[in-house]
Scaffold this motif. Structure first.
Motif, PDB file in Angstrom:
ATOM      1  N   TYR A  16     -71.451 -45.168  36.850  1.00 40.55           N
ATOM      2  CA  TYR A  16     -70.073 -44.814  36.149  1.00 40.55           C
ATOM      3  C   TYR A  16     -70.695 -44.031  34.898  1.00 40.55           C
ATOM      4  CZ  TYR A  16     -71.159 -48.562  32.932  1.00 40.55           C
ATOM      5  OH  TYR A  16     -71.998 -49.384  31.813  1.00 40.55           O
ATOM      6  N   ILE A  17     -69.809 -43.088  34.290  1.00 40.04           N
ATOM      7  CA  ILE A  17     -70.190 -42.589  33.064  1.00 40.04           C
ATOM      8  C   ILE A  17     -68.943 -42.815  32.163  1.00 40.04           C
ATOM      9  CG2 ILE A  17     -71.707 -40.685  34.016  1.00 40.04           C
ATOM     10  CD1 ILE A  17     -69.437 -38.878  34.126  1.00 40.04           C
ATOM     11  N   GLU A  18     -69.148 -43.035  30.711  1.00 36.71           N
ATOM     12  CA  GLU A  18     -68.147 -43.145  29.870  1.00 36.71           C
ATOM     13  C   GLU A  18     -67.589 -41.937  29.380  1.00 36.71           C
ATOM     14  OE1 GLU A  18     -69.179 -46.453  26.949  1.00 36.71           O
ATOM     15  OE2 GLU A  18     -71.051 -46.730  28.160  1.00 36.71           O
ATOM     16  N   LYS A  19     -66.305 -42.124  29.029  1.00 34.32           N
ATOM     17  CA  LYS A  19     -65.334 -40.881  28.453  1.00 34.32           C
ATOM     18  C   LYS A  19     -65.629 -41.229  26.829  1.00 34.32           C
ATOM     19  CE  LYS A  19     -61.606 -41.257  31.788  1.00 34.32           C
ATOM     20  NZ  LYS A  19     -60.062 -41.743  31.582  1.00 34.32           N
ATOM     21  N   PRO A  20     -65.820 -40.395  26.052  1.00 34.49           N
ATOM     22  CA  PRO A  20     -65.775 -38.803  26.572  1.00 34.49           C
ATOM     23  C   PRO A  20     -67.324 -38.390  27.023  1.00 34.49           C
ATOM     24  CG  PRO A  20     -65.786 -38.921  24.341  1.00 34.49           C
ATOM     25  CD  PRO A  20     -65.593 -40.132  24.530  1.00 34.49           C
TER      26      PRO A  20
END
Length: 131
Positions: free
Chosen positions: A109-113
Motif C-alpha cells: 500500500y501507499i499512503e495518501k497524499p
C-alpha cells in the motif's frame, strides 16, 4: 504477415474521491497504462466480475458498505490470479481497523497524499512496466 497488436489489459482503479481518481488515472495513462475506474468497492467487485484486468489499485475505505479488504477477499475467492496484483491506497493508516486489514492481506500500500513517482514506481514493481 505481421503479428496482430494485442491490447494490454487495463488496471482497475477503485477510488471514491474524484480528484484522486483523476490524479491516479492521468498519471497511469501518461505512463502507458490503461485504466478503468469504479467509485466504490462494491462497484469495483461488479466491474472485476465482468472484465479482465492486469491488477487492481483500490482505496481501503469507500462508501457503500464494502472496503478494500472486501475487494481483496473477493479476488482471493474468485480471481486468485490477481491476488498478488493489488495495490491499496489509503489516507487512513492511523485507523486500527485499516491497519489490521492491510496487515491481514499482506498487500502493498501507499499512503495518501503520494507523489506521481511513488505511485508509478510501485505500480511498475507490482504490475510491470506498461508497453
Amino acid at each position: 504477415m505481421s503479428s496482430p497488436i494485442v491490447e494490454r489489459l487495463p488496471l482497475l482503479l477503485i477510488e471514491d474521491e474524484r480528484a484522486v481518481t483523476d490524479f491516479v488515472r492521468i498519471a497511469l495513462e501518461r505512463h502507458g497504462y490503461t485504466c478503468r475506474t469504479a467509485s466504490s468497492a462494491a462497484e469495483g467487485i461488479k466491474v472485476l466480475a465482468a472484465g479482465e484486468f492486469i491488477g487492481v489499485i483500490s482505496d481501503m475505505r469507500t462508501p457503500g458498505g464494502a472496503t478494500g479488504a472486501d475487494v481483496y477477499a473477493w479476488i482471493v475467492a474468485n480471481r486468485p490470479e490477481l491476488q498478488d496484483k493489488i495495490l491499496f491506497i489509503t489516507g487512513d493508516t492511523v485507523n486500527e481497523d485499516t491497519l489490521r486489514a492491510l496487515s491481514a492481506t499482506g498487500a502493498p500500500y501507499i499512503e495518501k497524499p503520494f507523489r506521481v513517482q511513488e505511485l508509478i514506481s510501485t505500480v511498475e514493481k507490482i504490475f510491470g512496466r506498461a508497453k
